[in-house]
Write an enzyme that holds these catalytic residues in place. Sequence first.
Site, PDB file in Angstrom:
ATOM      1  N   PRO A  11       0.791  -1.224   0.000  1.00 37.97           N
ATOM      2  CA  PRO A  11       0.000   0.000   0.000  1.00 37.97           C
ATOM      3  C   PRO A  11       0.828   1.280   0.000  1.00 37.97           C
ATOM      4  O   PRO A  11       1.848   1.370   0.686  1.00 37.97           O
ATOM      5  CB  PRO A  11      -0.829  -0.114   1.282  1.00 37.97           C
ATOM      6  N   ASN A  12       0.327   2.225  -0.762  1.00 38.07           N
ATOM      7  CA  ASN A  12       0.858   3.596  -0.872  1.00 38.07           C
ATOM      8  C   ASN A  12       2.143   3.692  -1.683  1.00 38.07           C
ATOM      9  O   ASN A  12       2.609   4.799  -1.958  1.00 38.07           O
ATOM     10  CB  ASN A  12       1.057   4.219   0.527  1.00 38.07           C
ATOM     11  N   ARG A  19       5.135  10.874  -2.352  1.00 43.34           N
ATOM     12  CA  ARG A  19       4.807  10.552  -0.969  1.00 43.34           C
ATOM     13  C   ARG A  19       6.009  10.774  -0.054  1.00 43.34           C
ATOM     14  O   ARG A  19       7.040  10.110  -0.235  1.00 43.34           O
ATOM     15  CB  ARG A  19       4.411   9.071  -0.954  1.00 43.34           C
ATOM     16  N   TYR A  24      11.151   8.801   1.530  1.00 46.10           N
ATOM     17  CA  TYR A  24      11.175   7.766   0.494  1.00 46.10           C
ATOM     18  C   TYR A  24      11.860   8.193  -0.803  1.00 46.10           C
ATOM     19  O   TYR A  24      12.019   7.382  -1.711  1.00 46.10           O
ATOM     20  CB  TYR A  24       9.743   7.292   0.204  1.00 46.10           C
ATOM     21  N   ASN A  76       8.080  -5.732  -0.890  1.00 42.15           N
ATOM     22  CA  ASN A  76       7.955  -4.554  -0.038  1.00 42.15           C
ATOM     23  C   ASN A  76       6.482  -4.465   0.338  1.00 42.15           C
ATOM     24  O   ASN A  76       5.675  -3.910  -0.409  1.00 42.15           O
ATOM     25  CB  ASN A  76       8.425  -3.278  -0.745  1.00 42.15           C
ATOM     26  N   ALA A  79       3.187  -0.924   4.829  1.00 46.28           N
ATOM     27  CA  ALA A  79       2.666  -0.953   6.206  1.00 46.28           C
ATOM     28  C   ALA A  79       2.195  -2.343   6.627  1.00 46.28           C
ATOM     29  O   ALA A  79       2.219  -2.671   7.827  1.00 46.28           O
ATOM     30  CB  ALA A  79       1.534   0.052   6.348  1.00 46.28           C
ATOM     31  N   ARG A 109      12.976   4.026  12.720  1.00 50.10           N
ATOM     32  CA  ARG A 109      11.834   4.943  12.686  1.00 50.10           C
ATOM     33  C   ARG A 109      10.921   4.699  13.903  1.00 50.10           C
ATOM     34  O   ARG A 109      11.385   4.247  14.926  1.00 50.10           O
ATOM     35  CB  ARG A 109      11.114   4.794  11.333  1.00 50.10           C
TER      36      ARG A 109
HETATM   37  C1  DQA Z   1       8.341   0.952   3.740  1.00 50.10           C
HETATM   38  C2  DQA Z   1       8.471   1.114   5.265  1.00 50.10           C
HETATM   39  C3  DQA Z   1       7.140   0.865   5.950  1.00 50.10           C
HETATM   40  O1  DQA Z   1       7.283   1.054   7.359  1.00 50.10           O
HETATM   41  C4  DQA Z   1       6.111   1.858   5.447  1.00 50.10           C
HETATM   42  O2  DQA Z   1       4.848   1.553   6.005  1.00 50.10           O
HETATM   43  C5  DQA Z   1       6.032   1.929   3.975  1.00 50.10           C
HETATM   44  C6  DQA Z   1       7.257   1.855   3.180  1.00 50.10           C
HETATM   45  C7  DQA Z   1       9.657   1.297   3.020  1.00 50.10           C
HETATM   46  O3  DQA Z   1       9.812   0.885   1.876  1.00 50.10           O
HETATM   47  O4  DQA Z   1      10.502   2.014   3.579  1.00 50.10           O
HETATM   48  O5  DQA Z   1       4.957   2.148   3.408  1.00 50.10           O
HETATM   49  O6  DQA Z   1       8.032  -0.405   3.464  1.00 50.10           O
END
Ligand code: DQA
Length: 146
Positions: A11-12, A19, A24, A76, A79, A109
């Site tokens: 997601p995302n 983002r 990132y 990947n 979340a 983090r």
């Molecule tokens: C992530 C790290 C995760 O904690 C986060 O929720 C993401 C991206 C990363 O690629 O750094 O969405 O997987």
Amino acid sequence: MSNLVYVLNGPNLNLLGLREPEIYGSTTLDEIAGMLEDRASELGLTIDMRQTNHEGMLVDWLHEANANQARAVLLNAAAYTHTSIALLDAIKAITVPVIEVHLSDPKTREAFRHLSYVGMAAAATVEGLGPQSYLVALEKVARGEV
Ligand code: DQA
């Protein structure tokens, strides 16, 4: 052995580049796919790169990678990494090796990112290197480290 490597994104990650770029970076997911495809062709591997915002879709794709006898999966899970027992169980249920990938380093983090269900079953983890995390993971597959 199959040359097919699934690269599954959660997601995302479709918003990469826009983002939280301070975390990132500015590289988009399509650009990462291009980098992976270029390197994969040099290594004699084939990439199947996908993204979804839905947990169950990631489970289905892990099963599909297994049914297709893929060489490996780079995952990947974003979340869902930190929440999904379904993904943990799926990785344990299949024989295809899964490499956990993150752009950032979740362990440095917020505390809620320190737990990784994916990492409990993954064959390896590569994190904190930005887009290079994916490439380093691909090199591990090519070297037969997983
Ligand atoms: C992530 C790290 C995760 O904690 C986060 O929720 C993401 C991206 C990363 O690629 O750094 O969405 O997987």
